[in-house]
Design a protein around this motif. Structure first.
Motif, PDB file in Angstrom:
ATOM      1  N   THR A  95       0.920  -1.192  -0.124  1.00  0.00           N
ATOM      2  CA  THR A  95       0.155  -0.167   0.078  1.00  0.00           C
ATOM      3  C   THR A  95       1.053   1.891   0.388  1.00  0.00           C
ATOM      4  N   SER A  96       2.005   1.050   0.822  1.00  0.00           N
ATOM      5  CA  SER A  96       2.519   2.420   0.613  1.00  0.00           C
ATOM      6  C   SER A  96       3.685   2.618  -0.330  1.00  0.00           C
ATOM      7  N   PHE A  97       3.894   1.406  -1.027  1.00  0.00           N
ATOM      8  CA  PHE A  97       4.350   1.466  -1.925  1.00  0.00           C
ATOM      9  C   PHE A  97       4.081   2.232  -3.163  1.00  0.00           C
ATOM     10  N   ALA A  98       2.793   1.381  -3.655  1.00  0.00           N
ATOM     11  CA  ALA A  98       1.974   2.088  -4.340  1.00  0.00           C
ATOM     12  C   ALA A  98       1.455   3.469  -4.518  1.00  0.00           C
ATOM     13  N   LYS A  99       1.011   4.203  -2.855  1.00  0.00           N
ATOM     14  CA  LYS A  99       0.823   5.161  -3.261  1.00  0.00           C
ATOM     15  C   LYS A  99       2.040   6.346  -3.169  1.00  0.00           C
ATOM     16  N   SER A 100       3.361   5.979  -3.047  1.00  0.00           N
ATOM     17  CA  SER A 100       4.342   6.799  -2.921  1.00  0.00           C
ATOM     18  C   SER A 100       4.653   7.262  -4.736  1.00  0.00           C
ATOM     19  N   LEU A 101       4.650   6.254  -5.072  1.00  0.00           N
ATOM     20  CA  LEU A 101       4.809   5.821  -6.968  1.00  0.00           C
ATOM     21  C   LEU A 101       3.916   7.001  -7.997  1.00  0.00           C
TER      22      LEU A 101
END
Ligand code: KG4
Ligand code: ZN
Length: 343
Positions: A95-101
């Motif tokens: 989730t964090s990775f997808a949001k940041s990207l």
């Protein structure tokens, strides 16, 4: 219809597989899965170790998925990720990775329900197999984490008709295997032994559960007592009878699944059946479904194995279907360990 190409990056990290996939519309360009072997030595998934492994894997897995698809991240149309259900620590990584990207690339973010994705994996377009179930259909998702029968009226109009009250069916396979001294995950090994065994050699009771719900914990207990009783008489009982025990256990599990599936068909009058989840790889269930096709006139669908087990291609196809409807999330979206279909 336009011939516009939409490129979706799908990210899956709900349990113990870190996966990233790139889809062009409904076609899979890449589907990279890093399976975490660390859990084998513990006989099951250890949540803290899963989160750490996701953390290590996520960047290389996404890089590989883009490279294999031959797509630059600037060409992506949107990013789809698993919001839940699953292990919180694992979900947080994806989730964090997808949001940041998505923020960095300034493209839409799409939250996906993992259980809906198992079902919508049937809509992946594949050169070898273009059959897809037609609405309404019944989906039976059977894996190490889930056992559900879902009425699928449309892509995002689903209703759970039944689910397990305790263990998932894959857990029933794995826990039975463990009692026989087989390593984790034992499901494929039970399947292998069962193919050489007599399924009528031993009898295990089937649970009496109302409606379309399932229960597998009683079966595990009866196998435990059975093995304890028999090994008291003959310490080599398991080694001498492993094929027959596996065939009998598998037969009981498949009876439980098929009885409920048949009941669901009777109750709904729907004969389109879509199977998903890792247990769909079981050779016995495939035989049973073939028999049901012939005897009951069912039409059954099983995606390719790589789209049955946890994978990001199913997140990508769900993302694409949501993209077409403009169903995007904003940056305040959060992972949800418990996340029911349709909520
Ligand atoms: O979908 P999956 O890869 O991960 C989860 O979401 O759980 O499913 C893994 C489960 C395990 O419990 C494994 O033992 C079971 O699927 N499995 C099988 C077979 N192949 C995998 N169970 C029975 N027979 C098989 N051939
Ligand atoms: Zn799953």
């Amino acid at each position: 219809m336009t011939s516009r190409k939409t490129y979706i990056l799908g990210i899956e990290s709900s349990c113990d597989d870190t996966s990233a996939a790139v889809l062009c519309n409904k076609k899979v360009l890449s589907n990279v899965v890093a399976t975490q072997d660390i859990h084998r030595q513990y006989g099951g998934v250890v949540p803290e170790l899963a989160s750490r492994a996701h953390q290590q894997n996520i960047v290389p897995v996404v890089h590989q998925a883009l490279a294999k698809a031959n797509i630059d991240k600037k060409d992506l149309s949107a990013i789809a990720f698993t919001k839940g259900p699953g292990l919180m620590g694992s979900l947080l990584v994806g989730t964090s990775f997808a949001k940041s990207l998505a923020l960095g690339l300034d493209i839409p973010l799409i939250a996906v329900n993992h259980m809906e994705a198992h079902i919508l994996a049937h809509f992946i377009e594949d050169d070898e197999n273009n059959r897809e179930p037609s609405f309404p259909f019944l989906a039976m998702t059977i894996s190490g984490g889930h056992t559900q029968i879902v009425l699928v009226k449309d892509f995002f109009d689903m209703e759970i008709l039944g689910e397990t009250l305790d263990d998932a069916v894959g857990e029933a396979f794995d826990k039975s295997a463990k009692l026989m001294g087989l390593p984790y995950p034992g499901g494929p090994l039970v399947d292998k032994h069962a193919q050489q065994g007599n399924s009528a050699a031993f009898n295990f009771p089937k649970p009496k559960v109302e409606g379309l719900n399932f229960s597998f914990s009683g079966l595990k207990t009866s196998i435990l007592y059975f093995l304890q009783r028999e090994t008291k008489k003959n310490p080599d009982f398991v080694a001498e009878n492993i094929d027959d025990i596996c065939a009998s256990v598998q037969n009981t599990i498949l009876d439980i699944l098929m009885d409920k599936l048949q009941l669901a068909v009777q109750q709904t009058g729907i004969n389109e059946i879509a199977i998903g989840g890792g247990v769909a790889a079981n050779s016995g269930i495939r035989t049973r479904l073939k028999e049901a096709e012939e005897q009951l006139g069912l039409h059954t669908y099983i995606p390719k194995f790589q789209y049955c087990t946890d994978n990001a291609a199913m997140i990508g196809i769900t993302g694409y279907l949501k993209y077409r409807k403009g169903q995007f999330s904003n940056q305040s979206v959060a992972a949800k360990a418990r996340f029911a279909i349709g909520s």
